[in-house]
Design an enzyme around this catalytic site. Structure first.
Site, PDB file in Angstrom:
ATOM      1  N   ASN A  37     -13.835   8.388 -11.595  1.00  0.00           N
ATOM      2  CA  ASN A  37     -14.314   9.737 -11.897  1.00  0.00           C
ATOM      3  C   ASN A  37     -14.728   9.892 -13.361  1.00  0.00           C
ATOM      4  O   ASN A  37     -13.928   9.716 -14.276  1.00  0.00           O
ATOM      5  CB  ASN A  37     -13.202  10.735 -11.544  1.00  0.00           C
ATOM      6  CG  ASN A  37     -13.731  12.123 -11.278  1.00  0.00           C
ATOM      7  OD1 ASN A  37     -14.895  12.420 -11.531  1.00  0.00           O
ATOM      8  ND2 ASN A  37     -12.857  12.989 -10.769  1.00  0.00           N
ATOM      9  N   HIS A 122      -3.682  20.564  -1.372  1.00  0.00           N
ATOM     10  CA  HIS A 122      -3.663  21.214  -2.686  1.00  0.00           C
ATOM     11  C   HIS A 122      -3.802  22.718  -2.499  1.00  0.00           C
ATOM     12  O   HIS A 122      -4.865  23.193  -2.097  1.00  0.00           O
ATOM     13  CB  HIS A 122      -4.839  20.742  -3.536  1.00  0.00           C
ATOM     14  CG  HIS A 122      -4.719  19.351  -4.034  1.00  0.00           C
ATOM     15  ND1 HIS A 122      -5.393  18.904  -5.153  1.00  0.00           N
ATOM     16  CD2 HIS A 122      -4.002  18.298  -3.590  1.00  0.00           C
ATOM     17  CE1 HIS A 122      -5.085  17.623  -5.353  1.00  0.00           C
ATOM     18  NE2 HIS A 122      -4.263  17.241  -4.419  1.00  0.00           N
ATOM     19  N   GLU A 247       5.231  15.446 -10.279  1.00  0.00           N
ATOM     20  CA  GLU A 247       4.306  14.350 -10.547  1.00  0.00           C
ATOM     21  C   GLU A 247       3.887  14.327 -12.014  1.00  0.00           C
ATOM     22  O   GLU A 247       3.668  15.385 -12.624  1.00  0.00           O
ATOM     23  CB  GLU A 247       3.076  14.551  -9.651  1.00  0.00           C
ATOM     24  CG  GLU A 247       1.955  13.565  -9.886  1.00  0.00           C
ATOM     25  CD  GLU A 247       0.764  13.842  -8.982  1.00  0.00           C
ATOM     26  OE1 GLU A 247       0.889  14.685  -8.068  1.00  0.00           O
ATOM     27  OE2 GLU A 247      -0.281  13.235  -9.198  1.00  0.00           O
ATOM     28  N   ASP A 248       3.751  13.121 -12.555  1.00  0.00           N
ATOM     29  CA  ASP A 248       3.180  12.924 -13.895  1.00  0.00           C
ATOM     30  C   ASP A 248       3.732  13.916 -14.922  1.00  0.00           C
ATOM     31  O   ASP A 248       2.972  14.613 -15.608  1.00  0.00           O
ATOM     32  CB  ASP A 248       1.643  13.045 -13.842  1.00  0.00           C
ATOM     33  CG  ASP A 248       0.988  11.893 -13.107  1.00  0.00           C
ATOM     34  OD1 ASP A 248       1.641  10.850 -12.935  1.00  0.00           O
ATOM     35  OD2 ASP A 248      -0.177  12.039 -12.699  1.00  0.00           O
ATOM     36  N   ARG A 294       2.122   6.470  -7.166  1.00  0.00           N
ATOM     37  CA  ARG A 294       0.964   7.352  -6.985  1.00  0.00           C
ATOM     38  C   ARG A 294      -0.385   6.662  -7.133  1.00  0.00           C
ATOM     39  O   ARG A 294      -1.419   7.327  -7.220  1.00  0.00           O
ATOM     40  CB  ARG A 294       1.045   8.490  -8.022  1.00  0.00           C
ATOM     41  CG  ARG A 294       2.078   9.530  -7.730  1.00  0.00           C
ATOM     42  CD  ARG A 294       1.638  10.408  -6.582  1.00  0.00           C
ATOM     43  NE  ARG A 294       0.515  11.253  -6.952  1.00  0.00           N
ATOM     44  CZ  ARG A 294      -0.559  11.458  -6.184  1.00  0.00           C
ATOM     45  NH1 ARG A 294      -0.677  10.873  -5.024  1.00  0.00           N
ATOM     46  NH2 ARG A 294      -1.520  12.257  -6.590  1.00  0.00           N
ATOM     47  N   HIS A 323      -2.693   8.090  -4.062  1.00  0.00           N
ATOM     48  CA  HIS A 323      -3.636   9.063  -4.623  1.00  0.00           C
ATOM     49  C   HIS A 323      -4.801   9.280  -3.647  1.00  0.00           C
ATOM     50  O   HIS A 323      -5.387   8.322  -3.161  1.00  0.00           O
ATOM     51  CB  HIS A 323      -4.159   8.479  -5.941  1.00  0.00           C
ATOM     52  CG  HIS A 323      -4.764   9.458  -6.869  1.00  0.00           C
ATOM     53  ND1 HIS A 323      -5.864   9.177  -7.636  1.00  0.00           N
ATOM     54  CD2 HIS A 323      -4.420  10.730  -7.176  1.00  0.00           C
ATOM     55  CE1 HIS A 323      -6.170  10.221  -8.382  1.00  0.00           C
ATOM     56  NE2 HIS A 323      -5.312  11.185  -8.125  1.00  0.00           N
ATOM     57  N   ASP A 327     -12.295  12.502  -5.426  1.00  0.00           N
ATOM     58  CA  ASP A 327     -13.034  11.479  -6.164  1.00  0.00           C
ATOM     59  C   ASP A 327     -12.704  10.069  -5.676  1.00  0.00           C
ATOM     60  O   ASP A 327     -13.245   9.092  -6.206  1.00  0.00           O
ATOM     61  CB  ASP A 327     -12.842  11.607  -7.682  1.00  0.00           C
ATOM     62  CG  ASP A 327     -11.397  11.578  -8.110  1.00  0.00           C
ATOM     63  OD1 ASP A 327     -10.758  12.642  -8.109  1.00  0.00           O
ATOM     64  OD2 ASP A 327     -10.909  10.500  -8.459  1.00  0.00           O
TER      65      ASP A 327
HETATM   66 MG   LIG Z   1      -2.044  14.028  -9.953  1.00  0.00          MG
END
Ligand SMILES: [Mg+2]
Length: 413
Positions: A37, A122, A247-248, A294, A323, A327
């Site tokens: 991306n 999402h 996450e993250d 992920r 993931h 994208d």
């Molecule tokens: Mg993420």
């Protein structure tokens, strides 16, 4: 038989995708996803200018050997551009091998370990009312797991939050073209304040638990914005709401930072969408600092490398959370679904449905039904690119946003 053709296309049916086509001397076609991306053309060049000619004449059945040839051979290794290019070759060769065998790819990976693949969607909204409406819509579609992102009072547009316009929350696209729909010349810039975020989010999770009950799997993406001590405090603050994962929470490349977070909370942790080899996970997995891997198949060297990474994680009781945003092309998504179905340590699969425009160009066989995905029974990956349709969508530059603190400092995002 041998590889006769390796051709790269960059197409933009709604958003940009880089696709590799490999054709064997007996006419079998394989597809691979190399989409990175905002940096699409760099991978296209890597494949066109440095990889394609080296594939011609090779035995298409020697997938492991080809992977090692592309990883170890050039001396320069790792990095998202290199690993996305290797991934595309690897996916295309697995697609060919499964088509020649006449079976869906998951059968060559050991067969199905489950009946369906639990997916998370999402949901977002600029305020809680809009977020609640979005979650309600997804729960009605059958989703049992929802990633929730919401606006923060005092901040403007932030990553992961769609506008409240009808339908917009189902078409969220973080990579932005220019305002007139043409090529972007620079990323948009967003503003971030961690203190405002930390003050706001626990109440959001409390409201979701109140409105949707104890069983909904709630996921949330911190998107690398917190320092280790901030992340430790945040993970502890939201423990009562029993997230499926956070996450993250910190910038992913600093693996030892997760030790501090682990010491202070039992909120499950997921990380790795910017990683591209197993070595990025070495500390995280062996010290059991995360609960979910992920990585994208597209950015981690393909099916061959992802299978090894997930088998390594399995030894430590760590599960997959591959993931799967828009994208990742439908080819990359299909690769994820075949792995998801076959591995034992499956956790959950990210699922942002592609737009109708994208799906007119990529013909898919995978299905979604009441919260669960399945790769389908078509031989190979089960996705074909309609090259004629693809040709009418020219590459249009689009970039992910840049993030700054309120004083103007460039920040992780
Ligand atoms: Mg993420």
């Amino acid at each position: 038989m041998t590889i006769e053709l390796a051709d790269v296309s960059v197409t933009s049916p709604g958003r940009n995708f880089v696709t590799l086509k490999i054709v064997t001397s007996d006419g079998v076609v394989g597809w691979g996803d190399a989409t990175l991306n905002g940096r699409e053309l760099s991978v296209a060049s890597y494949l066109r200018d440095h990889v394609a000619s080296t594939l011609i004449g090779r035995d298409e059945d020697r997938i492991e050997d080809t992977w090692q040839y592309l990883y170890r051979g050039p001396y320069w290794r790792r990095g998202p551009v290199t690993m996305a290019a290797i991934a595309a070759v690897d996916m295309a060769l697995w697609d060919i091998k499964a088509k020649k065998a006449g079976v869906p790819l998951y059968q060559l990976l050991g067969g199905a370990s489950r009946d369906g693949i639990r997916a998370y969607c999402h949901a977002s909204g600029t305020d809680y009312a809009a977020l609640r409406d979005a979650i309600t819509g997804y729960v009605e579609q059958g989703f049992t797991a929802v990633r929730v992102q919401t606006g923060v009072p005092g901040l403007g547009q932030i990553y992961g939050v769609a506008s409240n316009a009808p339908g917009a929350r189902y078409d969220y696209e973080p990579a932005k073209r220019a305002a007139d729909g043409g090529a972007a010349t620079a990323p948009v810039e967003e503003v971030w304040d961690t203190a405002k975020y930390r003050a706001h989010m626990p109440g959001v999770f409390e409201s979701i638990r109140h409105d949707f009950g104890a069983e909904l799997r709630i996921l949330h993406d911190g998107h690398h914005r917190l320092s280790p001590i901030e992340a430790a405090g945040f993970a502890k603050d939201i423990e009562p709401y029993r997230l499926f994962w956070l996450e993250d929470c910190t910038p992913g490349e600093d693996q030892s930072a997760l030790r501090l977070v682990r010491q202070h909370s039992t909120t499950p942790l997921a990380i790795g969408e910017v990683f591209n080899t197993v070595y990025d996970y070495q500390t995280l997995i062996t010290e059991r600092l995360i609960d979910f891997v992920r990585s994208a198949v597209t950015h981690t060297g393909g099916i061959t490398a992802m299978r090894k990474l997930l088998d390594f994680a399995a030894i430590y009781g760590i599960r997959s959370g591959i993931h799967g945003p828009t994208d990742i092309s439908p080819v990359g998504m299909a690769a994820a679904l075949h792995l998801d179905l076959a591995i034992h340590n499956f956790g959950i699969q990210e699922y942002m449905p592609h737009s109708a425009t994208t799906l007119d160009v990529f013909r898919t066989s995978y299905t979604f039904d009441r919260g669960f995905l399945h790769p389908g029974e078509t031989p190979g990956l089960g996705v074909e690119l309609d090259e004629e349709a693809a040709a009418s969508f020219a590459y249009t530059a689009a970039y992910l946003p840049v993030n700054r603190l309120t004083d103007g400092t460039v920040h992780d995002w």
